[in-house]
Design a protein around this motif. Structure first.
Motif, PDB file in Angstrom:
ATOM      1  N   PHE A   4      -9.430   4.026   1.768  1.00 24.94           N
ATOM      2  CA  PHE A   4     -10.063   4.679   2.974  1.00 24.94           C
ATOM      3  C   PHE A   4      -9.835   6.038   2.842  1.00 24.94           C
ATOM      4  O   PHE A   4      -8.769   6.628   2.888  1.00 24.94           O
ATOM      5  N   THR A  64      -8.814  -1.882  -1.163  1.00 28.19           N
ATOM      6  CA  THR A  64      -9.798  -0.707  -0.561  1.00 28.19           C
ATOM      7  C   THR A  64      -8.968   0.427  -0.483  1.00 28.19           C
ATOM      8  O   THR A  64      -7.798   0.476  -0.265  1.00 28.19           O
ATOM      9  N   GLU A  88      -9.768   4.339  11.681  1.00 28.50           N
ATOM     10  CA  GLU A  88      -9.038   3.870  10.559  1.00 28.50           C
ATOM     11  C   GLU A  88      -8.689   2.298  10.885  1.00 28.50           C
ATOM     12  O   GLU A  88      -8.523   1.560   9.915  1.00 28.50           O
ATOM     13  N   THR A 107      -4.603   4.511   2.126  1.00 28.95           N
ATOM     14  CA  THR A 107      -5.250   5.417   3.249  1.00 28.95           C
ATOM     15  C   THR A 107      -5.010   6.968   2.499  1.00 28.95           C
ATOM     16  O   THR A 107      -3.831   7.174   2.147  1.00 28.95           O
ATOM     17  N   ASP A 124     -10.111   9.143   4.934  1.00 24.56           N
ATOM     18  CA  ASP A 124     -10.473   9.676   5.987  1.00 24.56           C
ATOM     19  C   ASP A 124     -10.640  11.138   5.993  1.00 24.56           C
ATOM     20  O   ASP A 124     -10.273  11.890   5.047  1.00 24.56           O
ATOM     21  N   HIS A 137     -11.342  -4.158   5.809  1.00 26.45           N
ATOM     22  CA  HIS A 137     -10.618  -4.614   4.733  1.00 26.45           C
ATOM     23  C   HIS A 137      -9.935  -6.092   4.939  1.00 26.45           C
ATOM     24  O   HIS A 137     -10.192  -6.916   4.032  1.00 26.45           O
ATOM     25  N   ASN A 145      -5.789  10.940   3.773  1.00 26.39           N
ATOM     26  CA  ASN A 145      -6.273  11.857   4.387  1.00 26.39           C
ATOM     27  C   ASN A 145      -6.617  13.266   3.665  1.00 26.39           C
ATOM     28  O   ASN A 145      -5.851  13.739   3.096  1.00 26.39           O
ATOM     29  N   PHE A 156      -4.449  -1.690   0.626  1.00 25.08           N
ATOM     30  CA  PHE A 156      -5.363  -0.862   1.611  1.00 25.08           C
ATOM     31  C   PHE A 156      -4.672   0.306   1.463  1.00 25.08           C
ATOM     32  O   PHE A 156      -3.586   0.560   2.044  1.00 25.08           O
ATOM     33  N   ALA A 174     -11.491   0.344   9.830  1.00 26.22           N
ATOM     34  CA  ALA A 174     -11.483   0.165   8.151  1.00 26.22           C
ATOM     35  C   ALA A 174     -10.513  -0.741   7.873  1.00 26.22           C
ATOM     36  O   ALA A 174     -10.801  -1.635   7.044  1.00 26.22           O
ATOM     37  N   ARG A 175      -9.361  -0.794   8.541  1.00 26.62           N
ATOM     38  CA  ARG A 175      -8.361  -2.119   8.219  1.00 26.62           C
ATOM     39  C   ARG A 175      -9.031  -3.166   8.482  1.00 26.62           C
ATOM     40  O   ARG A 175      -8.775  -4.281   7.822  1.00 26.62           O
ATOM     41  N   ASP A 196      -0.144  -3.866   6.814  1.00 30.86           N
ATOM     42  CA  ASP A 196      -1.412  -4.093   7.415  1.00 30.86           C
ATOM     43  C   ASP A 196      -1.470  -5.002   8.701  1.00 30.86           C
ATOM     44  O   ASP A 196      -2.026  -4.803   9.532  1.00 30.86           O
ATOM     45  N   ARG A 202       2.560  -4.020   1.331  1.00 27.02           N
ATOM     46  CA  ARG A 202       1.146  -3.351   1.971  1.00 27.02           C
ATOM     47  C   ARG A 202       0.561  -4.302   2.808  1.00 27.02           C
ATOM     48  O   ARG A 202       0.131  -4.119   3.940  1.00 27.02           O
TER      49      ARG A 202
END
Length: 519
Positions: free
Chosen positions: A286, A284, A224, A243, A288, A231, A245, A241, A227-228, A179, A175
């Protein structure tokens, strides 16, 4: 030969140990280790405890013989017995706790009237990585041979735990790598306009906090990636992190995806699944398009924000999760017709950050366009210097309803079809060319009717820049890019004319190769 007190048949025991060694989810391994020891001992309750920082003990799982979770006041293991097992790296068996003065007065033992306690360390390379503590209100509940039998499981259980930890660590590293790679996907966070600088400043100030953040903005504005960045700049940067959807998840599966499920919770649920919130533990999540969540999912999500606990579909046991929530939407969540819960909105919107659309970012569009051109050229192995002047003007004139995402695709299209050193209008997508053609012959154009006084001021400023750009372009065309001649023709000093060119993003060298039309 196994004693008759063993609850699990040998063949079934070996099968379950093999299944444990194949399990990759760390929390699932911890729970299944506890279940196995509970069945082996016939204890009334069981706890799986791991050593924490500073000598603290962390209860990772707790349940009764029937598999039900246990909790509440007094429902905790004897820490004294657990620490003895850690210190000795060997099982500790207590037959009559109420008769032992050093134990009988302990709250965990007295409140539950415990008599028999068995603490079995789980070893990984000789080191105690966990302790399974089983107890009962019956005296002499654990026969003398039981501790040796359970101790024989210590190494296999430790190996299963080690495998799950290795997989968990690899997932975290993957991860983190994803990122870092995502940061190379494009320059969507580049920006010099006041609106974008204000947005980035808000994110920098929000990053060190634990508060939930709601990103508001049109589709394709780069929510997005922001948001990254939030983080990466925060204290959870080393954590995952994740995500989600929300618009892509079916209503009947969204709860299972977010919060996990147990085997048999619904058709097709053949095994336990941790869920995305559990995967985001320590990092985190996220969300969306959070405005697409249905009423039931909204209710469950609100409970997570309020309590910090999730409950898997099909389970009656709550689990603590430590996640920071960042949500994004292009909708007005307070619109009554949308049906979004106001209490959830205010939980999400502890901090609200509005991401400006590309059409309101002025010359940022050229900054981004040039960067996307270079990125696409590197990916495709093309030698392209960037946008030609006419293509730059088209980029400035286009309203970019798809925002940064549309701009990235348009620049990729331009690089693919470019046959020279610079991208020309013919290389750009048809909708970009036709959008500019629609306003041909006009000094400026109104992209849309302003919705507010503030937006009116923005459009007036843009219209003024369009007029200045058209005038400066005409002067440069007549003087073929000669700055001294252009400044004299404009009635400005060289410094003032350079300032004008910088403001409207024109380069005199783009006009020097041109020749005036033949008479």
């Amino acid at each position: 030969m196994r004693a008759n007190f063993v609850r699990v048949p040998a063949a079934d025991l070996y099968r379950r140990l093999f299944a444990l060694s194949c399990e990759q989810d760390l929390d699932s391994v911890l729970r299944r280790i506890l279940d196995l020891v509970l069945e082996e001992t016939g204890a009334e309750r069981g706890f799986l405890v791991t050593p924490g920082p500073g000598g603290d003990l962390l209860v990772r799982a707790a349940r009764g013989l029937d598999g039900a979770a246990v909790g509440g006041p007094g429902m905790r293991p004897s820490r004294t017995v657990v620490r003895r097992a850690i210190a000795a790296a060997a099982p500790v068996r207590i037959q009559r706790a109420q008769d032992a003065s050093e134990l009988a007065e302990q709250t965990s033992i007295a409140e539950s009237s415990l008599q028999s306690i068995l603490a079995v360390p789980v070893l990984e390379g000789g080191e105690v990585v966990a302790v399974v503590c089983a107890d009962s209100r019956r005296p002499n509940a654990f026969p003398p041979g039981l501790e040796a039998s359970i101790a024989a499981l210590s190494q296999p259980l430790g190996a299963a735990l080690r495998n799950a930890r290795v997989v968990s660590t690899l997932r975290q590293h993957n991860r983190a790598l994803a990122d870092r790679l995502a940061a190379r996907d494009g320059p969507a966070i580049l920006g010099e306009c006041p609106a974008m600088l204000a947005t980035l400043d808000l994110l920098r100030r929000a990053a060190p906090t634990r508060a939930s953040v709601l990103l508001l903005g049109e589709t394709g504005t780069g929510k997005e990636l922001l948001a990254r960045e939030l983080h990466r700049a925060g204290r959870r940067a080393a954590g995952p992190f994740v995500t989600v959807n929300c618009a892509a998840l079916p209503d009947d599966l969204i709860e299972a995806e977010l919060f996990g499920h147990v085997a048999g919770a619904f058709t097709g649920a053949t095994q336990d699944r941790a869920g995305l919130f559990r995967e985001a533990h320590g990092g985190t999540v996220f969300l969306d398009e959070v405005g697409e969540l249905g009423p039931r999912a909204q209710s469950r999500f609100l409970r997570v924000l309020e309590t910090g606990e999730i409950q898997r579909v099909g389970s009656d046991r709550s689990e603590r999760v430590d996640v920071r929530v960042v949500a994004a939407t292009h909708r007005n969540l307070l619109d009554p017709e949308l049906g979004f819960r106001q209490d959830l909105f205010y939980r999400l919107a502890a901090l609200t950050v509005t991401v400006p659309p590309l059409r309101e970012r002025g010359n940022d569009v050229l900054l981004l366009a040039e960067a996307f051109c270079q990125q696409a050229a590197m990916e495709l192995g093309r030698s392209i210097e960037g946008l030609g002047e006419e293509a730059r003007q088209l980029v400035l004139k286009h309203s970019w309803p798809g925002n940064v995402r549309e701009l990235r695709n348009a620049m990729h299209h331009g690089v693919v079809f470019c046959t020279g050193r610079r991208i020309t209008p013919a290389d750009l997508p048809e909708d970009v060319r036709s959008g500019a053609a629609a306003c041909a012959g006009k000094a400026f154009f109104v992209r849309r009717a302003p919705a507010s006084w503030d937006e009116l001021q923005v459009l007036k400023k843009e219209a003024g820049l369009d007029l200045e750009r058209a005038w400066a372009e005409e002067v440069l065309r007549r003087t073929r890019g000669n700055i001294s001649a252009a400044a004299r023709a404009a009635g400005l000093s060289r410094a003032a004319f350079y300032g004008l060119l910088e403001r409207v993003s024109l380069r005199p060298e783009d006009f020097r190769s041109r020749r005036p039309p033949s008479p």
